[in-house]
Design an enzyme around this catalytic site. Structure first.
Site, mmCIF file in Angstrom:
data_model
loop_
_atom_site.group_PDB
_atom_site.id
_atom_site.type_symbol
_atom_site.label_atom_id
_atom_site.label_comp_id
_atom_site.label_asym_id
_atom_site.label_seq_id
_atom_site.Cartn_x
_atom_site.Cartn_y
_atom_site.Cartn_z
ATOM 1 N N ARG A 67 44.465 42.578 34.997
ATOM 2 C CA ARG A 67 44.884 41.714 36.103
ATOM 3 C C ARG A 67 46.105 40.883 35.721
ATOM 4 O O ARG A 67 47.038 40.746 36.518
ATOM 5 C CB ARG A 67 43.714 40.824 36.540
ATOM 6 C CG ARG A 67 42.673 41.587 37.321
ATOM 7 C CD ARG A 67 41.418 40.769 37.623
ATOM 8 N NE ARG A 67 40.520 41.543 38.480
ATOM 9 C CZ ARG A 67 39.336 41.119 38.902
ATOM 10 N NH1 ARG A 67 38.894 39.920 38.529
ATOM 11 N NH2 ARG A 67 38.600 41.872 39.685
ATOM 12 N N TYR A 111 45.112 47.215 43.709
ATOM 13 C CA TYR A 111 44.341 47.660 42.541
ATOM 14 C C TYR A 111 44.097 46.527 41.556
ATOM 15 O O TYR A 111 44.728 45.485 41.606
ATOM 16 C CB TYR A 111 44.925 48.893 41.878
ATOM 17 C CG TYR A 111 46.299 48.885 41.271
ATOM 18 C CD1 TYR A 111 46.982 47.728 40.934
ATOM 19 C CD2 TYR A 111 46.924 50.114 40.993
ATOM 20 C CE1 TYR A 111 48.232 47.770 40.350
ATOM 21 C CE2 TYR A 111 48.182 50.166 40.415
ATOM 22 C CZ TYR A 111 48.827 48.992 40.088
ATOM 23 O OH TYR A 111 50.069 49.048 39.506
ATOM 24 N N GLU A 112 43.096 46.753 40.701
ATOM 25 C CA GLU A 112 42.585 45.745 39.761
ATOM 26 C C GLU A 112 42.074 44.492 40.478
ATOM 27 O O GLU A 112 42.102 43.388 39.937
ATOM 28 C CB GLU A 112 43.655 45.359 38.726
ATOM 29 C CG GLU A 112 44.191 46.506 37.912
ATOM 30 C CD GLU A 112 43.107 47.323 37.223
ATOM 31 O OE1 GLU A 112 42.004 46.793 36.988
ATOM 32 O OE2 GLU A 112 43.356 48.500 36.937
ATOM 33 N N GLY A 113 41.574 44.684 41.670
ATOM 34 C CA GLY A 113 41.024 43.574 42.453
ATOM 35 C C GLY A 113 42.035 43.086 43.464
ATOM 36 O O GLY A 113 43.114 42.616 43.107
ATOM 37 N N GLN A 134 40.796 38.200 43.954
ATOM 38 C CA GLN A 134 41.356 37.179 43.062
ATOM 39 C C GLN A 134 41.106 35.783 43.628
ATOM 40 O O GLN A 134 40.764 34.837 42.894
ATOM 41 C CB GLN A 134 42.869 37.391 42.877
ATOM 42 C CG GLN A 134 43.285 38.772 42.438
ATOM 43 C CD GLN A 134 42.569 39.258 41.202
ATOM 44 O OE1 GLN A 134 42.428 38.526 40.224
ATOM 45 N NE2 GLN A 134 42.090 40.497 41.239
#
Length: 596
Positions: free
Chosen positions: A297, A437-439, A444
């Protein structure tokens, strides 16, 4: 156009805002002397500009291809990756005992930015490997570390992260991939994973998948998830490669952007089960995966900064070359569009946002290094909390602004920006994945609300506000028109953020949906205020350097004026965001489902 790394700004932020000297005084960070760091950054800039950046356009036009389970990457990628790893760039921040250079994260961060600015699709492969290294460093067994970490750092093997399944996107409680123990310390893995970045490629000898799966008697939900190490080729005890494992790429996705990065669908276990080994303890896999995810992230936030910088450089170049219309001052001849006020506004919006995001990310990296190397446990804990608060902001805010910056760059190009041949559109398309992507940004923001604000009653956020007030006082003391203008906006913005933190903490129990309805605006507000704070600090320091005659006047003056622009155009938005968050949450949920 060629990519030129913004080394002057990077070094200013490292030395003046992130306090490289203090980081270099920490145990195990002594090698990060100013001379060494400058040399590392200059060489990385050369490598990225000459070797990696020229492949960016090539990757967009000639993406990776899949044939019968095999992926062939864009021509030139394999050779560039070998050059990248041979030069030791994969190991910049990793331990020397496993072949890395052992430099602080603060030094690795600008290297990361340059690589992503040069070629986002290419940079994703080392990004995922970095995450795999972090996970094994934290939870891997001694045997796993000795077998896999040197190969990762050497670049012979690469790593992947396997979370998502067709029925389980962000909700990992729905993961259904199975892991059956074999009684010899290994497990048979079966299931399907999707959206696996570099899940199959031709750039390394082996690909090592970190896979979330459930053992037969695991509890339901996220508490029943374990993490497994599943290599494409089985690994013997001496590190040599054995038979092909039962893990196959059945297809790759056709995407809007980052086309050269192969996004794989992986099938585990069609021939009896892929062999894997447990990382850490059973049913605690999500804890370890979060280590990899947090590393990723932060890295994705850096991706946003790097891509935005590349889009900005292209827009500036075009604005200085494109002749169109007369100057508004009444001159007879047509001028380049950089003379037009609105183009200047757009360029300043790009420049100021990038510099704010860069400063915030580098400062966060400094907190990370202190948290991991300082001798005092209380100091480590405090800086770890600051870093963890900043990570969702860096990931969410920096990637959202990357889309805005890339879009603005396209706008500066006008109709030519909409034409693929100019290359401006690629940055816009590539940027669009970063907030997903990656949250996602919402994930977040939820993390910022729940884990980073409510959990400690807002104490960390209030401590940051106290630091911001110190910067405000320093600006006021300088007593210049620029300093006062920045100070006024910074004070208003900090008050708005403080009010929102209080609202979030106080309202969470009574109206949780109203709070989360404002979570993304809260994240944006935090990014604007924290980023604006770093620019305000930069303006203070630049003013002092100007007064003493130190440094290049043109660069330092630009620092002050950029901070003022950000204050007047972005910090000024803080009060409106506060109103939307504090007063607008209920209207988000006001309509019935049938009314949409």
């Amino acid at each position: 156009m060629p990519y030129v790394a913004p080394l002057k700004d990077m070094l200013f932020v490292l030395n003046e805002l992130a306090d490289l000297q203090a980081v270099a005084s920490l145990p195990d960070c002594e090698e990060a002397t100013p001379e060494t760091v400058e040399a590392v950054l200059e060489e990385n800039a050369r490598f990225c500009s000459e070797v990696v950046a020229p492949l960016n356009r090539q990757g967009d036009q000639h993406p990776s291809t899949w044939t019968d389970g095999t992926v062939t990457t864009t021509p030139g990628f394999r050779e560039a990756f070998k050059a990248y790893t041979d030069a030791g760039w994969q190991g910049v921040q990793h331990p020397t005992e496993f072949g890395g250079q052992g430099l602080p994260k603060l030094v690795a961060t600008p290297c990361m930015e340059m690589l992503n600015a040069a070629n986002l699709s290419f940079a994703l492969c080392p990004l995922l490997t970095d995450g795999a290294i972090e996970a094994l460093m934290t939870a891997g067994s001694d045997e796993q570390k000795q077998l896999f970490l040197p190969k990762f750092i050497e670049g012979k093997w690469t790593g992947t992260m396997n979370l998502t399944e067709p029925q389980a996107g962000s909700d990992l409680a729905m993961v259904r991939t199975k892991a059956v123990p074999q009684g010899d310390g290994t497990y048979r893995i079966s299931g399907t994973k999707i959206f696996i970045t570099y899940g199959e490629h031709d750039m390394s000898d082996n690909i090592v998948h970190l896979v979330l799966a459930r053992t037969p008697n695991a509890p339901e939900g996220v508490k029943g998830i374990s993490l497994f190490l599943v290599p494409k080729y089985l690994v013997h005890a001496d590190g040599s490669l054995g038979d092909r494992n039962d893990a196959v790429c059945v297809s790759i996705e056709h995407k809007l952007g980052i086309k050269a990065s192969p996004t794989a669908v992986l099938q585990f276990g069609d021939q009896g089960g892929a062999i894997g080994t447990l990382i850490g303890e059973e049913n605690r896999g999500l804890e370890t995966m979060f280590i990899m995810m947090n590393a990723a992230r932060f890295a994705v936030g850096i991706q946003g900064i790097g891509l935005a910088e590349r889009a900005y450089q292209k827009a500036v170049s075009y604005a200085k070359e494109r002749v169109q219309s007369r100057d508004l001052d009444g001159s007879a001849n047509a001028v380049t569009i950089i003379h037009q006020p609105d183009v200047r506004r757009m360029l300043m919006s790009m420049k100021s946002q990038i510099e704010a995001a860069r400063a915030l990310a580098y400062v966060a990296a400094s907190h990370f290094d202190i948290a991991h190397h300082h001798a005092d446990a209380e100091v480590r804990q405090r800086h770890q909390a600051i870093y963890e608060y900043m990570v969702p902001v860096i990931k969410g805010w920096s990637t959202e602004l990357a889309i805005d910056v890339a879009s603005t760059g396209l706008q500066i190009h006008g109709g030519m920006g909409f034409i693929e041949e100019t290359g401006a559109a690629q940055y816009y398309r590539d940027a669009r994945i970063l907030t997903i992507y990656e949250g996602t940004t919402a994930i977040q923001a939820n993390d910022l609300v729940g884990r980073k604000t409510v959990r400690d009653g807002g104490q960390l956020a209030h401590a940051l506000m106290a630091d911001i007030r110190q910067t405000h006082h320093a600006l006021v003391a300088q007593a210049t028109p620029d300093s006062q203008a920045i100070a006024d906006r910074l004070e208003e913005a900090a008050a708005a953020l403080e009010a929102v933190v209080n609202y979030v903490v106080q309202t969470m129990q009574s109206d949780i949906k109203a709070v989360f309805a404002g979570s993304v605006p809260y994240l944006k507000l935090a990014g604007i205020v924290l980023g604006g704070w770093q620019l305000a600090r930069a303006a203070c320091i630049a003013h002092e350097r100007l007064q003493s005659g130190q440094g290049q006047r043109e660069f330092l003056e630009a620092k002050v004026l950029t901070a003022r622009f950000f204050a007047e155009h972005y910090l000024s938005q803080a009060s409106a965001l506060r109103s939307a968050i504090v007063e607008g949450g209920r209207s988000v949920m006001a309509l019935e489902e049938a009314q949409f």
